[in-house]
Design a protein around this motif. Structure first.
Motif, mmCIF file in Angstrom:
data_model
loop_
_atom_site.group_PDB
_atom_site.id
_atom_site.type_symbol
_atom_site.label_atom_id
_atom_site.label_comp_id
_atom_site.label_asym_id
_atom_site.label_seq_id
_atom_site.Cartn_x
_atom_site.Cartn_y
_atom_site.Cartn_z
ATOM 1 N N SER A 20 0.415 -1.018 0.053
ATOM 2 C CA SER A 20 -0.652 -0.184 0.148
ATOM 3 C C SER A 20 0.953 1.466 0.238
ATOM 4 O O SER A 20 1.958 1.273 0.666
ATOM 5 C CB SER A 20 -1.043 0.298 1.692
ATOM 6 O OG SER A 20 -0.017 0.045 2.280
ATOM 7 N N ASN A 21 0.299 2.270 0.078
ATOM 8 C CA ASN A 21 0.710 3.164 -0.642
ATOM 9 C C ASN A 21 1.628 3.805 1.089
ATOM 10 O O ASN A 21 2.418 4.510 1.194
ATOM 11 C CB ASN A 21 0.014 4.731 -0.572
ATOM 12 C CG ASN A 21 1.046 5.740 -0.945
ATOM 13 O OD1 ASN A 21 1.388 6.456 -1.574
ATOM 14 N ND2 ASN A 21 -0.130 7.139 -0.365
ATOM 15 N N PRO A 90 0.860 7.442 -6.703
ATOM 16 C CA PRO A 90 1.030 7.374 -7.793
ATOM 17 C C PRO A 90 0.191 5.755 -8.243
ATOM 18 O O PRO A 90 0.014 5.629 -9.500
ATOM 19 C CB PRO A 90 2.541 7.420 -8.573
ATOM 20 C CG PRO A 90 3.281 6.876 -7.495
ATOM 21 C CD PRO A 90 2.513 7.293 -6.329
ATOM 22 N N VAL A 91 0.631 4.842 -8.020
ATOM 23 C CA VAL A 91 -0.663 3.503 -8.350
ATOM 24 C C VAL A 91 -1.573 3.292 -8.130
ATOM 25 O O VAL A 91 -2.180 3.310 -6.831
ATOM 26 C CB VAL A 91 0.433 2.214 -6.863
ATOM 27 C CG1 VAL A 91 -0.081 0.812 -7.222
ATOM 28 C CG2 VAL A 91 1.765 2.866 -7.489
ATOM 29 N N LYS A 136 8.204 4.918 -3.812
ATOM 30 C CA LYS A 136 6.602 5.559 -3.899
ATOM 31 C C LYS A 136 6.374 5.254 -5.587
ATOM 32 O O LYS A 136 5.013 4.644 -5.016
ATOM 33 C CB LYS A 136 7.290 7.193 -4.393
ATOM 34 C CG LYS A 136 6.222 7.909 -3.726
ATOM 35 C CD LYS A 136 5.756 8.174 -2.308
ATOM 36 C CE LYS A 136 3.830 8.884 -2.730
ATOM 37 N NZ LYS A 136 3.142 8.810 -1.275
ATOM 38 N N SER A 137 7.179 4.921 -6.233
ATOM 39 C CA SER A 137 5.870 4.453 -7.128
ATOM 40 C C SER A 137 5.997 2.798 -7.587
ATOM 41 O O SER A 137 5.376 2.260 -8.591
ATOM 42 C CB SER A 137 6.742 4.957 -8.732
ATOM 43 O OG SER A 137 8.104 4.147 -8.676
ATOM 44 N N GLY A 138 6.499 1.980 -6.229
ATOM 45 C CA GLY A 138 6.438 0.689 -6.601
ATOM 46 C C GLY A 138 7.220 -0.223 -7.382
ATOM 47 O O GLY A 138 7.175 -1.071 -7.659
ATOM 48 N N ASN A 139 8.162 0.576 -7.697
ATOM 49 C CA ASN A 139 8.924 -0.005 -8.889
ATOM 50 C C ASN A 139 10.742 -0.309 -8.310
ATOM 51 O O ASN A 139 10.766 0.777 -7.290
ATOM 52 C CB ASN A 139 9.812 1.221 -10.146
ATOM 53 C CG ASN A 139 8.532 1.609 -10.865
ATOM 54 O OD1 ASN A 139 7.919 0.330 -11.633
ATOM 55 N ND2 ASN A 139 7.779 2.872 -11.257
#
Lengths: 443, 443
Positions: A20-21, A90-91, A136-139
């Motif tokens: 999650s964020n 952003p996800v 933050k962007s999950g990458n």
């Protein structure tokens, strides 16, 4: 070895993608806190890099880039991490919602890309910057720094890795910091696991990477930016903008390298001399074509050289600019679309129609009217931090912030729906294709 | 020769980029009308291609794809052009508007990419399809068809070219139809002028193109789609969806190639036999692992073979499917993220939490819940026509319509603004960074 690094990054991504964020942002807070506590240790390592750099006779520009201790750079680096943590998630943002039929709904949601390989030269603060953006962007990200910042990189990477592993839900392998030089070419061939390469550094670095990988590369090699001074330009604005675009930071990719002057000004000796003189007063060497040279007078000859065949295809990155005359805005547009690197171009004019034609016709990431090309920057655009500036025409273009690190996926939610019942698939049912309000979407 | 074609396309793009939606859409109407008038001529050429195909012993599938005369294909092709003409203008849409400071505003506007190279095999209707999409989106296109459709292609390309040149504002070179086979490799090296390659055809064609160009390639080689039947699946839905996904059009990239069955079903002989039998009744050969083989009984052995090492990395494109048991949804996710081609995957379950985990975790362009993988298609998604389906993770993903052919550009409009006056550039002014309502933007 490179394959193991890449595969472990891909495996970490699979788990990072589901966080999650709150989990991702809290990891950034933890990294921030750990770097804050270890400030002295990091700056000591940085001092070692600086000493080595001076010993190795690196240019003063490079040494300055390495230095984390002055100008509030360390604190800015830390607050940058928190800035990214506080950005909206952003996800999973819904960008399309459509009812295909009763009980069959299509959603397009933003999703991380996967595994990023970031290769950079000096600038150790990039580590914090990219780590924050990636998480933050999950990458997942594999970071490879230059040998100039080895000591700083080593200390910071140990802190980041141990913090992730011990204190967060982000898998430790989601951010891998590669300290040895040898791995790069091995990593560039891991197109099965790595989705995007982001080089940050010199022209030569970027070119070399583009030549040696099948993985998409986000960034720019050249930044050959142009300014066109129109016949209806306000000359005082033109001078100010041209000087700023060229001299504010000549090593920047958004610095102007070419000045195109409408012939009505280029043939007016007073006007063109005054415009060129503003550059010369700022210590810029002008590389002029014969028609410009014939008109300028009373200027310091030390700063005037003849343009040659290369002048209009050169990224000077120095106090140099190529100057020529053009017969019209159309001529300027044609020159720019042929010679520019599709980064950023500006027109100086008071005529809105002329500006509109320029804005509509130029095929570059940034097209500016009456302002400096130096504004092409993620911070100035309000993106928070940036991963770089892209002159690609597919995917992200211009300054790239978090959004450029996102892809999207389509979700289709049904209740036993099959294609064989629909027109085109062998059946008779027709699609409804009714757009839903994305703000009402609750998944 | 290839360089001239590519350069002329780039020059035509520069002019096409500045045309209005009315000019672009009216060109499509003109092309439609010209093709309509020449229907007999086109179908006669198409008949010649068909005769040649039969003489050359091409497969019946290929011959069927070539045929423009049956099943309303010609009329559908023509109405497709008008459908595209009537779509909203994709060019110049404002997707971000931000006040950076007083009198300094940033806009992000959609813009065409540039020059597209489209390489396709049979299917002559692709010519109309791609021509319409390219012109509507303001992109120049170079089209290269397969030798099977040479005659149809030749007649249609002459009509398109002469119509553009004589009756429209679109430059004739904006759409170039290349009839000779030799040019392809030459064109693939024109990365200076060509921005994107879109191959439409076999796996082998796409792979070959990806191996031989530095230009970004949009599309997919493999389409290895999977279906996971969860422990809480409604078995009647599962059967219907599995059979449709596999048999509705097995040659499609969105056909299912793998069936993963939760062990609670896989170990229930009655349930698993009934599920597998639904495939066998549809004449599908199941490639089963030992644990599945041990449980199924009373089925037609003719359609049962042992899965081998390749079965779960194969795109069958035929009435074949690989079947295995998985221990959990997490196991299914891991298998899919490792073996799929990141095209489209489906879960069959009545449990929303399980579905949500699957939807969140799978790293493919399409993730479906309780519906057939065959829905992965631009027409079914409501995009009108499509240029193909992308398994890329950067730029466009999944079925690609007009939007996937767009890039964007940043416009910055100022009044003499320079960076040197702002914080970070040497001055004291701070940025406002206030988002403006994009619906109120009038440029």
């Amino acid at each position: 070895m490179a394959e193991i690094i890449a595969r472990e990054a891909a495996e970490a991504f699979a788990s990072l993608k589901t966080l999650s964020n709150t989990q991702r942002s809290s990891a950034l807070q933890k990294i921030h806190d750990a770097l804050y506590v270890k400030k002295d240790e990091i700056l000591a390592a940085n001092q070692l890099d600086m000493t080595n750099a001076v010993d190795n006779k690196l240019s003063s520009t490079l040494v300055k880039r390495l230095d984390l201790s002055t100008g509030g750079k360390f604190d800015a680096m830390l607050s940058g991490i928190l800035d990214v943590a506080q950005l909206p998630d952003p996800v999973g943002k819904c960008t399309l919602a459509r009812k295909l039929d009763e009980g069959l709904n299509l959603y397009r949601l933003t999703a991380p890309i996967g595994v990023l390989l970031i290769i950079f030269e000096s600038r150790p603060e990039v580590i914090a910057n990219i780590t924050a953006l990636a998480i933050k962007s999950g990458n997942a990200a594999i970071l490879k720094g230059g040998k100039e910042s080895y000591e700083t990189f080593k200390v910071m990477s140990d802190i980041v890795n141990s913090t992730l592993q011990q204190e967060t839900d982000v898998p430790g392998k989601a951010i891998q910091l590669i300290q040895s030089r040898d791995e790069v070419s091995g990593l560039l061939s891991q197109d099965r696991y790595i989705d995007l390469v982001i080089p940050r550094g010199s022209n030569a670095l970027v070119r070399n990477i583009k030549e040696n990988t099948k993985i998409p590369v986000l960034g720019h090699a050249d930044g050959i930016c142009s300014i066109y001074v129109d016949s209806e330009a306000d000359l005082s604005k033109a001078k100010k903008i041209v000087v700023d675009s060229k001299t504010n930071y000549p090593a920047g990719c958004n610095a102007a390298e070419q000045l195109l002057i409408h012939q009505s000004i280029a043939q007016d000796s007073t006007k063109v001399s005054s415009l060129i003189n503003s550059l010369i007063e700022a210590k810029v060497t002008v590389h002029v074509t014969p028609e410009i040279k014939a008109q300028i007078s009373g200027l310091n000859q030390e700063f005037i050289v003849d343009a040659d065949g290369e002048s209009f295809d050169t990224e000077f990155l120095s106090f140099d600019i190529a100057v020529k005359s053009v017969s019209s805005v159309a001529d300027a547009i044609k020159h720019i679309n042929t010679h520019s690197s599709k980064h950023t171009e500006a027109i100086i004019t008071e005529n809105k129609d002329t500006a509109d034609l320029f804005l509509k016709s130029i095929d570059s990431a940034g097209i500016y009217w009456n302002c400096s090309t130096r504004f092409a920057d993620g911070f100035r655009y309000g993106f928070g931090t940036e991963v770089g500036i892209s002159t690609n025409k597919i995917h992200a273009r211009g300054p790239v912030g978090l959004e450029g690190l996102m892809s999207y996926q389509y979700q289709l939610r049904g209740d036993g729906h099959i294609v064989g019942e629909y027109v085109g698939g062998g059946g008779k049912k027709v699609f409804v294709h009714e757009d839903l309000n994305i703000n009402d979407v609750k998944l």
